[in-house]
Design a protein around this motif. Sequence first.
Motif, short mmCIF file in Angstrom:
data_model
loop_
_atom_site.label_atom_id
_atom_site.label_comp_id
_atom_site.label_asym_id
_atom_site.label_seq_id
_atom_site.Cartn_x
_atom_site.Cartn_y
_atom_site.Cartn_z
N PHE A 1 0.85 -1.19 0.00
CA PHE A 1 0.00 0.00 0.00
C PHE A 1 0.88 1.23 0.00
O PHE A 1 2.00 1.22 0.52
CB PHE A 1 -0.88 0.04 1.26
CG PHE A 1 -1.79 -1.14 1.38
CD1 PHE A 1 -3.08 -1.08 0.88
CD2 PHE A 1 -1.35 -2.31 1.97
CE1 PHE A 1 -3.92 -2.19 0.98
CE2 PHE A 1 -2.18 -3.42 2.08
CZ PHE A 1 -3.46 -3.35 1.58
N ARG A 2 0.35 2.31 -0.59
CA ARG A 2 0.92 3.64 -0.41
C ARG A 2 -0.17 4.46 0.25
O ARG A 2 -1.29 4.56 -0.28
CB ARG A 2 1.36 4.27 -1.72
CG ARG A 2 2.11 5.61 -1.49
CD ARG A 2 2.72 6.21 -2.74
NE ARG A 2 3.63 5.27 -3.40
CZ ARG A 2 3.41 4.81 -4.64
NH1 ARG A 2 2.36 5.18 -5.35
NH2 ARG A 2 4.28 3.96 -5.17
N SER A 3 0.14 5.03 1.39
CA SER A 3 -0.81 5.84 2.13
C SER A 3 -0.42 7.30 1.96
O SER A 3 0.74 7.67 2.17
CB SER A 3 -0.81 5.46 3.61
OG SER A 3 -1.20 4.11 3.76
N TYR A 4 -1.40 8.10 1.54
CA TYR A 4 -1.20 9.53 1.31
C TYR A 4 -1.94 10.31 2.38
O TYR A 4 -3.03 9.92 2.79
CB TYR A 4 -1.80 9.94 -0.04
CG TYR A 4 -1.17 9.29 -1.24
CD1 TYR A 4 -0.06 9.85 -1.84
CD2 TYR A 4 -1.70 8.13 -1.78
CE1 TYR A 4 0.51 9.27 -2.96
CE2 TYR A 4 -1.13 7.53 -2.90
CZ TYR A 4 -0.03 8.11 -3.49
OH TYR A 4 0.54 7.53 -4.59
N GLY A 5 -1.37 11.43 2.80
CA GLY A 5 -2.08 12.20 3.80
C GLY A 5 -1.56 13.60 3.98
O GLY A 5 -0.56 14.03 3.38
N LEU B 1 -3.85 3.46 -0.73
CA LEU B 1 -3.96 2.99 -2.10
C LEU B 1 -3.24 1.66 -2.23
O LEU B 1 -2.03 1.59 -2.00
CB LEU B 1 -3.32 4.01 -3.05
CG LEU B 1 -3.23 3.61 -4.53
CD1 LEU B 1 -4.63 3.57 -5.15
CD2 LEU B 1 -2.33 4.58 -5.28
N PRO B 2 -3.94 0.58 -2.58
CA PRO B 2 -3.24 -0.68 -2.83
C PRO B 2 -2.33 -0.50 -4.05
O PRO B 2 -2.72 0.11 -5.04
CB PRO B 2 -4.35 -1.67 -3.14
CG PRO B 2 -5.60 -1.06 -2.59
CD PRO B 2 -5.40 0.43 -2.70
N ILE B 3 -1.09 -0.99 -3.95
CA ILE B 3 -0.15 -0.92 -5.06
C ILE B 3 0.48 -2.30 -5.26
O ILE B 3 0.56 -3.10 -4.31
CB ILE B 3 0.96 0.14 -4.84
CG1 ILE B 3 1.78 -0.15 -3.58
CG2 ILE B 3 0.36 1.54 -4.80
CD1 ILE B 3 3.02 0.74 -3.40
N ALA B 4 0.94 -2.55 -6.47
CA ALA B 4 1.73 -3.76 -6.73
C ALA B 4 3.13 -3.53 -6.19
O ALA B 4 3.62 -2.40 -6.14
CB ALA B 4 1.77 -4.03 -8.23
#
Length: 156
Positions: free
Chosen positions: A102-106, A128-131
Motif C-alpha cells: 500500500f501507499r498511504s497519502y495524507g 492505495l493498494p499498489i503492486a
Amino acid sequence: MSESRPPLPPFTAETSAQKARMAEDAWNSRDPARVALAYTADSRWRNRAEFLQGRDAIQAFLTRKWSRELDYRLIKEVWAFHGNRIAVRFAYEWRDDSGSWFRSYGNENWEFDDHGLMRLRIASINDLPIAEAERKYHWPLGRRPDDHPTLSELGL
C-alpha cells in the motif's frame, strides 16, 4: 524544568522543513517511545477517525500501527507554516502480513507549544493498494537517505 524540542516557534521555511524532517526520521525509526517524546504529555490527535490524547495513548497507537504496517517507509514535505503551526503532506509505503503493498497519502496539521513539542496533530490519510513493482521507496529500513527524491521529485 520543561522539555524542549528545537527548533522552536515561530517557524521559518528553514525551521519548518527541519521540524518535518525530524518527524520523518523519528517515524521511520518505527520506535513508538521515541516518536511519542516529540508530543506534549497531553497532546491531542485525530488520526483518520481515531481520537487520542496523551503520550501513552500515542505510544500504544504507534505500537499497534507498526505491528500491522510492515516495512514502513515515510516521506514528509512541508506544505505551509505560520507562527507555531506547520502543515505537511506525506506518503508512506508499507505491506500487510499477507504481502499486499500500500501507499498511504495524507496531510497533517501540527500545532506546537513554546517548547517545540507538538500539542495537536490532525491527520487525514487515504490508502492505495499498489503492486510491489509500483513501490518507490527502496532504501533500507530506517532514515531516508539525504539523496533520495522528495515527494515532489517523485511526483507524489
